[in-house]
Design a protein around this motif. Structure first.
Motif, short mmCIF file in Angstrom:
data_model
loop_
_atom_site.label_atom_id
_atom_site.label_comp_id
_atom_site.label_asym_id
_atom_site.label_seq_id
_atom_site.Cartn_x
_atom_site.Cartn_y
_atom_site.Cartn_z
N PRO A 168 0.58 -1.56 -0.09
CA PRO A 168 -0.05 -0.23 -0.29
C PRO A 168 0.52 1.44 0.28
O PRO A 168 0.11 2.26 -0.48
N ARG A 186 0.29 3.13 -3.62
CA ARG A 186 -0.46 4.16 -3.82
C ARG A 186 -0.66 5.08 -4.21
O ARG A 186 0.27 5.82 -3.95
N THR A 216 -13.09 -2.06 -0.82
CA THR A 216 -12.09 -2.52 0.71
C THR A 216 -11.21 -3.57 0.37
O THR A 216 -11.45 -4.35 -0.56
N ALA A 217 -10.55 -3.86 1.24
CA ALA A 217 -9.57 -4.86 1.48
C ALA A 217 -10.86 -6.24 1.55
O ALA A 217 -10.13 -7.34 0.77
N LEU A 233 -3.91 -5.24 5.07
CA LEU A 233 -4.68 -4.14 4.66
C LEU A 233 -5.71 -3.62 5.66
O LEU A 233 -6.16 -4.34 6.35
N ASP A 234 -6.05 -2.89 6.64
CA ASP A 234 -7.16 -2.22 6.39
C ASP A 234 -8.22 -2.03 6.02
O ASP A 234 -8.01 -2.12 4.28
N ASP A 235 -9.90 -2.51 6.05
CA ASP A 235 -10.55 -2.17 5.27
C ASP A 235 -10.55 -1.31 4.08
O ASP A 235 -11.14 -1.26 3.23
N TRP A 262 -7.90 1.08 3.00
CA TRP A 262 -6.71 1.21 3.54
C TRP A 262 -5.73 2.63 2.54
O TRP A 262 -4.52 2.72 2.27
N TRP A 263 -7.27 3.36 1.20
CA TRP A 263 -6.29 4.31 0.72
C TRP A 263 -6.26 5.34 1.77
O TRP A 263 -6.70 5.69 2.75
#
Length: 172
Positions: free
Chosen positions: A79, A82, A94-95, A110-112, A114-115
């Motif tokens: 990530p 990104r 989402t993840a 990744l967190d759900d 993540w961006w």
């Protein structure tokens, strides 16, 4: 390392045609982008790639997939590489959705969501670039690593504006 900007996405195609943000989050590659991604297999065949780091955005994953398949390498989701969140396309999936769509890849880190929240400042993005530089400086296989990323991030990393599907060798 070799840095590669993802191939043309549906966002890129529509934005080029209209000059306006088409409102697409995490768009896939366009048909032309898919063809280009397949051509990259031959272009990069002799590059000695042993590792692939890819942004979690769909367009980056779709660009990395044919290369990874040809080299029998599983891309590592990274990530840090990104895109800078400025446009609608910079909102990801989402993840949990990525796990469903790409079951052979590992999204556990990744967190759900993540961006980056919009708008991501240049200072925040440059901090990610520096953290990635530090990470890669510690990797023994940095010279044979392919990094599939995005325009803003790669501009910060190498100082060059790469077009969709452009790649270059980068020595840190």
């Amino acid at each position: 390392m070799i840095i590669l900007r993802h191939c043309e996405s549906e966002f890129n195609r529509l934005y080029t045609a209209t000059g306006r943000d088409p409102g697409l989050s995490d768009p896939p590659l366009s048909p032309q982008g898919r063809v280009h991604a397949q051509r990259l297999v031959q272009d990069l065949a002799g590059a000695g790639i042993t590792r692939i780091l890819a942004s979690p955005f769909t367009r980056a994953l779709e660009t990395a997939t044919p290369i990874a398949r040809a080299l029998n390498i599983t891309p590592e989701i990274t990530p840090l590489v990104r895109e800078r969140h400025i446009y609608s396309c910079d909102e990801g999936s989402t993840a949990s959705t990525l796990c469903e769509n790409w079951p052979h890849l590992n999204f556990d880190a990744l967190d759900d969501i993540w961006w980056s929240p919009p708008p991501e400042s240049d200072a925040v993005m440059q901090d990610r670039v520096q953290r990635f530089r530090q990470f890669m400086a510690q990797q023994p296989d940095a010279g044979t690593t392919l990094v599939v990323s995005h325009w803003w991030f790669l501009l910060g990393l190498c100082g060059d504006s790469l077009e969709n599907g452009d790649w270059q060798h980068l020595h840190l």
